[in-house]
Each structure stands twice: as C-alpha cells, then as structure tokens.
Design a protein around this motif. Structure first.
Motif, short mmCIF file in Angstrom:
data_model
loop_
_atom_site.label_atom_id
_atom_site.label_comp_id
_atom_site.label_asym_id
_atom_site.label_seq_id
_atom_site.Cartn_x
_atom_site.Cartn_y
_atom_site.Cartn_z
N GLU A 212 17.13 3.86 -4.28
CA GLU A 212 17.11 3.72 -5.88
C GLU A 212 16.35 2.37 -6.11
O GLU A 212 15.50 2.58 -7.22
N GLU B 297 15.92 3.45 -14.22
CA GLU B 297 17.46 3.71 -13.90
C GLU B 297 18.00 4.70 -15.35
O GLU B 297 17.54 4.28 -16.56
N ARG B 298 18.89 5.40 -15.32
CA ARG B 298 19.37 6.05 -16.31
C ARG B 298 20.09 5.08 -17.33
O ARG B 298 20.66 3.84 -16.95
N TRP C 102 22.85 3.03 -19.61
CA TRP C 102 24.32 2.81 -19.79
C TRP C 102 24.93 2.59 -18.33
O TRP C 102 26.11 2.99 -18.14
N VAL C 103 24.17 3.09 -17.26
CA VAL C 103 24.81 2.85 -15.88
C VAL C 103 24.64 1.67 -14.90
O VAL C 103 25.36 1.40 -14.11
N GLY C 104 23.84 0.73 -15.42
CA GLY C 104 23.46 -0.53 -14.42
C GLY C 104 24.69 -1.38 -14.73
O GLY C 104 25.43 -1.54 -15.52
N GLU C 105 24.86 -2.10 -13.58
CA GLU C 105 25.80 -3.21 -13.46
C GLU C 105 25.60 -4.36 -14.36
O GLU C 105 26.76 -5.04 -14.76
N THR D 268 24.36 -4.16 -17.63
CA THR D 268 24.30 -3.78 -19.29
C THR D 268 25.05 -4.49 -20.33
O THR D 268 24.71 -5.17 -21.14
N GLY E 23 21.12 0.53 -23.91
CA GLY E 23 21.39 1.06 -22.36
C GLY E 23 21.06 0.22 -21.19
O GLY E 23 21.44 0.65 -20.04
N TRP E 24 20.15 -0.67 -21.60
CA TRP E 24 19.79 -1.73 -20.24
C TRP E 24 19.92 -2.85 -21.01
O TRP E 24 20.08 -3.34 -22.03
N ASN F 274 15.65 -3.17 -16.24
CA ASN F 274 16.47 -2.39 -15.37
C ASN F 274 17.36 -3.34 -14.57
O ASN F 274 17.05 -4.11 -13.94
#
Length: 143
Positions: free
Chosen positions: A26, A37-38, A40-43, A45, A74-75, A131
């Motif tokens: 990844e 990266e998608r 709202w999923v990043g550590e 954010t 989201g990022w 990201n």
C-alpha cells in the motif's frame, strides 16, 4: 498513474526493488506509483498530536503539526511545508485536469497535491492535501 521522472537527483536514491522491499504494498502504491489512499481512512486525517510529519519512505521532515488544519476533505491538510526545499511541486495533468503534485524533495516520493484559492482561513490560502500513508508523525518531546 505512474510517476514521471523529473530528471532530478535526490539525496535518497533506491532501486525499485529496494523500495518494494522497504515499503508495504500500500505504501509503495502511493509513494512510488503516485496512488491515492481512500479518503477518511488515513491514520493522520484527524490527528491533533503535536510534532513533525516526515516522509514515510526516507524520513525527511516535511510538515509541522501547527500548519495542519481541518479542511474536511478526507486527507490531512497543511497550509505550508516545513521549509520551501522540503517538497517539490510538479504539474500533474492526469485525471483530465491540471493539478500540482507534491513530492518529497529528498527521495521523490509522491505525497499528494496542493490546491490554492479555496478560501480557507490560513496564512497561505493553500491546502497541501497529503496521503496519511505517505507520512510518519514524529511526536514532539513533552515539555
């Protein structure tokens, strides 16, 4: 998307095989293949931790937490890099639009994009949309 070579020599140079060995699949996809990266999923954010954000590939310091702001995109978003030479900016015409790609100036890894004129109440009116997977947070020493 494949990263285009810049012709620039970086202080941190590795072969593609070395990058693949060092990075998770990844991380490699984002940092070395200019993926995203998608949202709202990043550590990082929503992180409020005080410290310095460094390039996950080479460890170069890139952004300070006091330049991070809530953009609700989201990022992680920053209004300025740590120092002018810590990142390089490249024209990106992929995705059918003109954008400005942000890369680590030390190793050439893809970090994200920078946008201007969006009306955020920041000193630069810029949003470095980065990201999380491209970064490592080095927390500040407790005082």
């Amino acid at each position: 998307m494949t990263m285009e070579p810049t012709g620039r020599e970086y202080t941190v140079e590795r072969s593609d095989a070395e990058w693949r060995e060092q990075l998770s699949p990844e991380e490699y996809q984002v940092l070395r293949r200019a993926g995203t990266e998608r949202p709202w999923v990043g550590e990082y954010t929503d992180s409020k931790t005080v410290g310095v954000y460094a390039c996950r590939a080479c460890g170069a310091e890139l952004f300070e937490s006091d330049t991070k702001f809530e953009s609700h995109c989201g990022w992680p978003s920053f209004w300025s890099p740590l120092a002018g030479e810590s990142v390089e900016l490249l024209e990106d015409r992929s995705m059918g639009m003109k954008r400005v790609e942000v890369r680590c100036a030390s190793c050439g890894s893809h970090l994200g994009h920078v946008f201007e004129g969006e009306g955020f109440d920041t000193p630069t009116d810029q949003r470095y949309c980065i990201n999380s997977i491209s970064l490592t947070l080095k927390p500040a020493d407790p005082a």
